[in-house]
Write a protein that holds these residues in place. Structure first.
Motif, PDB file in Angstrom:
ATOM      1  N   ASP A  55       0.871  -1.324   0.164  1.00 35.49           N
ATOM      2  CA  ASP A  55      -0.049   0.038   0.133  1.00 35.49           C
ATOM      3  C   ASP A  55       0.683   1.329  -0.030  1.00 35.49           C
ATOM      4  O   ASP A  55       0.230   2.434  -0.371  1.00 35.49           O
ATOM      5  CB  ASP A  55      -1.020  -0.127   1.217  1.00 35.49           C
ATOM      6  N   GLY A  56       1.986   1.085   0.296  1.00 33.40           N
ATOM      7  CA  GLY A  56       2.889   2.263   0.175  1.00 33.40           C
ATOM      8  C   GLY A  56       4.345   1.956   0.549  1.00 33.40           C
ATOM      9  O   GLY A  56       4.555   1.081   1.134  1.00 33.40           O
ATOM     10  N   VAL A  57       5.252   3.029   0.483  1.00 33.52           N
ATOM     11  CA  VAL A  57       6.671   2.744   0.568  1.00 33.52           C
ATOM     12  C   VAL A  57       7.384   4.281   1.623  1.00 33.52           C
ATOM     13  O   VAL A  57       6.732   5.281   1.186  1.00 33.52           O
ATOM     14  CB  VAL A  57       7.386   2.774  -0.677  1.00 33.52           C
ATOM     15  N   LEU A  58       7.895   3.618   2.350  1.00 29.14           N
ATOM     16  CA  LEU A  58       8.614   4.886   3.404  1.00 29.14           C
ATOM     17  C   LEU A  58      10.011   4.598   3.165  1.00 29.14           C
ATOM     18  O   LEU A  58      10.577   3.910   2.969  1.00 29.14           O
ATOM     19  CB  LEU A  58       8.140   4.600   4.702  1.00 29.14           C
ATOM     20  N   CYS A  59      10.794   5.782   3.257  1.00 30.65           N
ATOM     21  CA  CYS A  59      12.226   5.919   3.045  1.00 30.65           C
ATOM     22  C   CYS A  59      12.761   6.624   4.123  1.00 30.65           C
ATOM     23  O   CYS A  59      12.434   7.362   4.947  1.00 30.65           O
ATOM     24  CB  CYS A  59      12.565   6.422   1.759  1.00 30.65           C
ATOM     25  N   SER A  60      14.267   6.416   4.456  1.00 30.05           N
ATOM     26  CA  SER A  60      14.711   7.049   5.799  1.00 30.05           C
ATOM     27  C   SER A  60      15.055   8.366   5.467  1.00 30.05           C
ATOM     28  O   SER A  60      15.213   9.128   6.383  1.00 30.05           O
ATOM     29  CB  SER A  60      16.051   6.386   5.835  1.00 30.05           C
ATOM     30  N   GLY A  61      15.157   8.610   4.197  1.00 31.86           N
ATOM     31  CA  GLY A  61      15.335  10.206   3.802  1.00 31.86           C
ATOM     32  C   GLY A  61      14.191  11.178   3.857  1.00 31.86           C
ATOM     33  O   GLY A  61      14.183  12.421   3.555  1.00 31.86           O
ATOM     34  N   MET A  62      12.966  10.758   3.905  1.00 30.57           N
ATOM     35  CA  MET A  62      11.663  11.308   4.337  1.00 30.57           C
ATOM     36  C   MET A  62      11.695  12.430   5.355  1.00 30.57           C
ATOM     37  O   MET A  62      12.008  11.863   6.547  1.00 30.57           O
ATOM     38  CB  MET A  62      10.272  10.607   4.375  1.00 30.57           C
ATOM     39  N   ASN A  63      11.191  13.382   5.395  1.00 38.27           N
ATOM     40  CA  ASN A  63      11.004  14.425   6.381  1.00 38.27           C
ATOM     41  C   ASN A  63       9.670  14.132   7.108  1.00 38.27           C
ATOM     42  O   ASN A  63       9.168  13.227   6.526  1.00 38.27           O
ATOM     43  CB  ASN A  63      11.001  15.863   5.966  1.00 38.27           C
ATOM     44  N   ASP A  64       9.501  14.608   8.054  1.00 37.37           N
ATOM     45  CA  ASP A  64       8.142  14.556   8.742  1.00 37.37           C
ATOM     46  C   ASP A  64       6.761  14.385   7.897  1.00 37.37           C
ATOM     47  O   ASP A  64       5.889  13.812   7.943  1.00 37.37           O
ATOM     48  CB  ASP A  64       8.221  15.536  10.068  1.00 37.37           C
ATOM     49  N   ASN A  65       6.788  15.610   7.287  1.00 36.66           N
ATOM     50  CA  ASN A  65       5.688  15.945   6.189  1.00 36.66           C
ATOM     51  C   ASN A  65       5.692  14.854   5.072  1.00 36.66           C
ATOM     52  O   ASN A  65       4.384  14.379   5.043  1.00 36.66           O
ATOM     53  CB  ASN A  65       5.753  17.152   5.489  1.00 36.66           C
ATOM     54  N   GLU A  66       6.477  14.513   4.627  1.00 31.60           N
ATOM     55  CA  GLU A  66       6.703  13.481   3.524  1.00 31.60           C
ATOM     56  C   GLU A  66       6.343  11.984   4.372  1.00 31.60           C
ATOM     57  O   GLU A  66       5.424  11.163   3.657  1.00 31.60           O
ATOM     58  CB  GLU A  66       7.928  13.345   3.035  1.00 31.60           C
ATOM     59  N   LEU A  67       6.638  11.737   5.426  1.00 32.82           N
ATOM     60  CA  LEU A  67       6.341  10.526   6.202  1.00 32.82           C
ATOM     61  C   LEU A  67       4.879  10.414   6.675  1.00 32.82           C
ATOM     62  O   LEU A  67       4.167   9.594   6.175  1.00 32.82           O
ATOM     63  CB  LEU A  67       7.027  10.389   7.362  1.00 32.82           C
ATOM     64  N   GLN A  68       4.042  11.542   7.027  1.00 30.74           N
ATOM     65  CA  GLN A  68       2.822  11.588   7.103  1.00 30.74           C
ATOM     66  C   GLN A  68       2.069  11.690   6.178  1.00 30.74           C
ATOM     67  O   GLN A  68       1.002  10.763   5.968  1.00 30.74           O
ATOM     68  CB  GLN A  68       2.635  13.135   7.753  1.00 30.74           C
ATOM     69  N   TRP A  69       2.298  12.191   4.972  1.00 27.88           N
ATOM     70  CA  TRP A  69       1.450  11.931   3.616  1.00 27.88           C
ATOM     71  C   TRP A  69       1.716  10.674   2.879  1.00 27.88           C
ATOM     72  O   TRP A  69       0.585  10.136   2.542  1.00 27.88           O
ATOM     73  CB  TRP A  69       2.156  12.973   2.563  1.00 27.88           C
TER      74      TRP A  69
END
Length: 146
Positions: A55-69
């Protein structure tokens, strides 16, 4: 995984290499009904991990806003996937029922030497008289013929 079934989750995040992702997705999607996201530390997540149960991909380089989205989009993707899976099961069942009714109609028309329209009308009348579903009458017709 037996201990995991006792816990309460709202989302599953898999932290596995891309080469093992498919196996874990299969296991997680069959054991649980939750959004499944992949924690990707690899450089090319889009090309290494496409899968219909993800359903989605999370990456270590994401900031808080990107993680939330990413979490919100993953949840929305999950809801869409679950809806489509339910709709697929419903439509598959209906298609099988239509096939059985059609097969019974053809068999009945050959057996009684009547038109398919008349055979269908007869089955419909039987269904109404017996207060049963048309597919149940079709099943009984197919059972009698065999």
């Amino acid at each position: 995984m037996s201990q995991l079934t006792k816990s309460r989750f709202e989302m599953i995040i898999l932290d596995v290499p891309a080469c093992r992702l498919k196996k874990w997705l299969y296991s997680a999607s069959h054991l649980f009904s939750y959004p499944i996201l992949w924690w990707c530390d690899e450089r090319k997540p889009a090309t290494t991990a496409p899968h219909e149960k993800l359903d989605g991909v999370l990456c270590s380089g994401m900031n808080d806003n990107e993680l939330q989205w990413s979490l919100l989009i993953g949840l929305k993707n999950y809801q869409t996937r679950v809806h489509l899976e339910r709709e697929y099961r419903f439509l598959s069942t209906k298609l099988e029922e239509i096939k059985r009714v059609e097969c019974a109609k053809i068999s009945l028309s050959k057996q009684k030497n009547i038109s398919e329209t008349k055979a269908y009308e007869w089955m419909r009348t039987q269904a109404m008289n017996e207060r049963k579903k048309l597919v149940d009458i079709a099943e009984s017709v197919l059972t009698e013929i065999k």
